[in-house]
Design an enzyme around this catalytic site. Structure first.
Site, PDB file in Angstrom:
ATOM      1  N   ARG A  53       0.936  -1.159   0.159  1.00 58.18           N
ATOM      2  CA  ARG A  53      -0.078   0.138  -0.053  1.00 58.18           C
ATOM      3  C   ARG A  53       0.836   1.364  -0.064  1.00 58.18           C
ATOM      4  NH1 ARG A  53      -3.124   2.492   4.667  1.00 58.18           N
ATOM      5  NH2 ARG A  53      -4.808   3.540   3.616  1.00 58.18           N
TER       6      ARG A  53
ATOM      7  N   HIS B  29       0.308   4.574  -2.631  1.00 58.19           N
ATOM      8  CA  HIS B  29      -0.190   5.751  -1.857  1.00 58.19           C
ATOM      9  C   HIS B  29       1.302   6.716  -2.449  1.00 58.19           C
ATOM     10  CE1 HIS B  29      -3.367   5.124   0.787  1.00 58.19           C
ATOM     11  NE2 HIS B  29      -3.225   4.393  -0.202  1.00 58.19           N
ATOM     12  N   ASP B  30       2.354   6.287  -2.556  1.00 57.98           N
ATOM     13  CA  ASP B  30       3.644   7.137  -3.174  1.00 57.98           C
ATOM     14  C   ASP B  30       3.439   7.190  -4.569  1.00 57.98           C
ATOM     15  OD1 ASP B  30       5.945   8.454  -3.407  1.00 57.98           O
ATOM     16  OD2 ASP B  30       7.174   6.581  -3.890  1.00 57.98           O
TER      17      ASP B  30
ATOM     18  N   SER C 288       8.011  10.663  -2.035  1.00 57.16           N
ATOM     19  CA  SER C 288       7.541  11.872  -1.200  1.00 57.16           C
ATOM     20  C   SER C 288       6.689  11.434  -0.104  1.00 57.16           C
ATOM     21  CB  SER C 288       6.739  12.554  -2.389  1.00 57.16           C
ATOM     22  OG  SER C 288       5.483  11.962  -2.921  1.00 57.16           O
TER      23      SER C 288
ATOM     24  N   GLU D  42       2.862  14.324   3.541  1.00 59.75           N
ATOM     25  CA  GLU D  42       1.962  13.471   2.982  1.00 59.75           C
ATOM     26  C   GLU D  42       1.292  12.486   3.956  1.00 59.75           C
ATOM     27  OE1 GLU D  42       3.087  11.703  -0.928  1.00 59.75           O
ATOM     28  OE2 GLU D  42       3.643  13.604  -1.670  1.00 59.75           O
TER      29      GLU D  42
ATOM     30  N   ASN E  37      -3.658   8.860   4.804  1.00 59.43           N
ATOM     31  CA  ASN E  37      -2.610   8.257   5.228  1.00 59.43           C
ATOM     32  C   ASN E  37      -2.429   8.418   6.647  1.00 59.43           C
ATOM     33  OD1 ASN E  37      -1.642   7.664   2.456  1.00 59.43           O
ATOM     34  ND2 ASN E  37      -0.539   9.834   2.393  1.00 59.43           N
TER      35      ASN E  37
ATOM     36  N   HIS F 160      -5.927  -6.003  -1.974  1.00 62.41           N
ATOM     37  CA  HIS F 160      -6.885  -6.237  -0.913  1.00 62.41           C
ATOM     38  C   HIS F 160      -7.186  -7.638  -0.296  1.00 62.41           C
ATOM     39  CE1 HIS F 160      -8.750  -2.063  -1.273  1.00 62.41           C
ATOM     40  NE2 HIS F 160      -7.396  -1.739  -0.818  1.00 62.41           N
ATOM     41  N   THR F 161      -6.342  -8.665  -1.087  1.00 61.44           N
ATOM     42  CA  THR F 161      -6.513 -10.085  -0.752  1.00 61.44           C
ATOM     43  C   THR F 161      -5.457 -10.389   0.573  1.00 61.44           C
ATOM     44  OG1 THR F 161      -6.078 -12.282  -1.524  1.00 61.44           O
ATOM     45  CG2 THR F 161      -4.188 -10.669  -2.145  1.00 61.44           C
TER      46      THR F 161
ATOM     47  N   ASP G 113      -3.587 -14.331  -2.672  1.00 63.27           N
ATOM     48  CA  ASP G 113      -4.259 -15.435  -3.597  1.00 63.27           C
ATOM     49  C   ASP G 113      -5.208 -14.612  -4.510  1.00 63.27           C
ATOM     50  OD1 ASP G 113      -6.125 -15.203  -1.740  1.00 63.27           O
ATOM     51  OD2 ASP G 113      -5.582 -16.983  -0.716  1.00 63.27           O
TER      52      ASP G 113
END
Length: 329
Positions: free
Chosen positions: A61, A65-66, A75, A88, A94, A193-194, A253
């Site tokens: 993640r 997000h970077d 950053s 940030e 965040n 999101h697994t 998976d």
């Protein structure tokens, strides 16, 4: 004849070798200057996973997000201070949510001991994401390298450019398109999101009063809804953690997509990939749910695509000594 045709070609070739194209990342960028970079990253990520089962998802993640803010320039790692007036890290997507900074710092410290001033923090974030996925059972890929670190942070950009779990599929598709990623990339990267967790505050609006209806989100599986309502009661602790994938929470998976087929996507933006009528995402979700190899192959390619968002190369930016601050600050 020689001077008019061959000589200019030789001069061009010489200049190309001396001044390679700034925009091109490649998998062997550190093969001469820091040949152990990949093994150093993998060892530290592996150690982190042994003490924190969530860290693989968190590091993946972090890369996401970077890259969505100012490109993949690290950053997101910059603390407030000096010329960085707004970090940030304190942006809404965040704050009290993004994790993994200590692992990146550990990797950077080890690399500075091995090959000082060579490996950028932006490349460390990209390598750590790949290690996190592959060590959790997911695909492996050759990370393209050669990014340099940015000199500024963009808190406003983080607030507006990072996809939110409360947005419509159309809005999120637009945010992906703005950084050169298509619908297939969107679905594949959502498959991260697994593994990992999400706080109640990021989906509680689905549980009791969805879109002001006074009722839960109708796309939520009723049994799953009851479990989530118990974990996240109204006016309860919004920071309580829930598994993004209730079946194999720490394994990479394709169960994320299987869960969507039975209305067990945790975030609104997860389930909308399947429940948005007429969307081109539906067939992609079905394909990935039925074919893990197809998902793994596309996820690896989409991570490479994401890692190519506006990198700083050549003489742009710098190689930070400390990932948390710009050199000399």
């Amino acid at each position: 004849m020689f001077s008019r045709t061959i000589l200019p070609a030789l001069i061009f070739l010489t200049l190309t070798l001396l001044y390679p194209s700034n925009g091109q990342l490649n998998a062997t960028f550190y093969s001469n200057t820091c040949p152990n970079v990949s093994s150093i990253v993998k060892n530290i990520v592996q150690q982190a996973l042994q003490s924190d089962s969530r860290i693989g998802a968190s590091l993946t993640r972090l890369h996401f997000h970077d890259c969505f803010v100012n490109g993949c320039d690290a950053s997101i790692l910059l603390d407030q201070g000096g010329n960085i007036t707004q970090s940030e890290k304190n942006a809404a997507p965040n704050f009290n949510s993004i994790r993994g900074f200590n692992v990146i710092d550990n990797i950077k410290s080890s690399l500075e001991s091995s090959c000082s001033g060579v490996v950028s923090c932006a490349d460390i974030v990209a390598l750590a994401a790949e290690s996190s996925v592959s060590m959790s059972g997911g695909p492996s890929w050759n990370v393209l390298l050669g990014r340099r670190d940015g000199l500024t942070a963009n808190q406003g950009g983080a607030n507006t450019s990072i996809p939110s779990p409360f947005e419509s599929l159309a809005n999120i598709t637009s945010k992906f398109s703005a950084v050169g990623l298509d619908t297939t990339d969107l679905v594949a990267l959502s498959g991260a999101h697994t593994f990992g967790r999400a706080q109640c505050k990021f989906f509680s609006q689905r549980l009791f009063n969805f879109s002001g209806s006074g009722s839960p989100d109708p796309t939520l599986n009723s049994t799953y809804l009851a479990t989530l309502q118990q974990n996240c009661p109204q006016n309860g602790n919004g920071s309580t953690l829930n598994n993004l994938d209730p079946s194999t929470q720490d394994t990479f998976d394709n169960n994320y997509f299987s869960n969507l087929l039975i209305n067990m996507g945790l975030l609104q933006t997860d389930q909308e990939l399947l429940s948005t009528n007429g969307s081109s995402t539906i067939s992609i979700v079905n394909n990935f749910a039925n074919n893990q190899t197809a998902f793994f192959n596309q996820f690896a390619q989409s991570m490479i695509n994401m890692g190519n968002i506006s990198p700083l190369t050549g003489n742009q930016g710098e190689i930070r000594v400390d990932c948390k601050k710009v050199n000399g600050s």
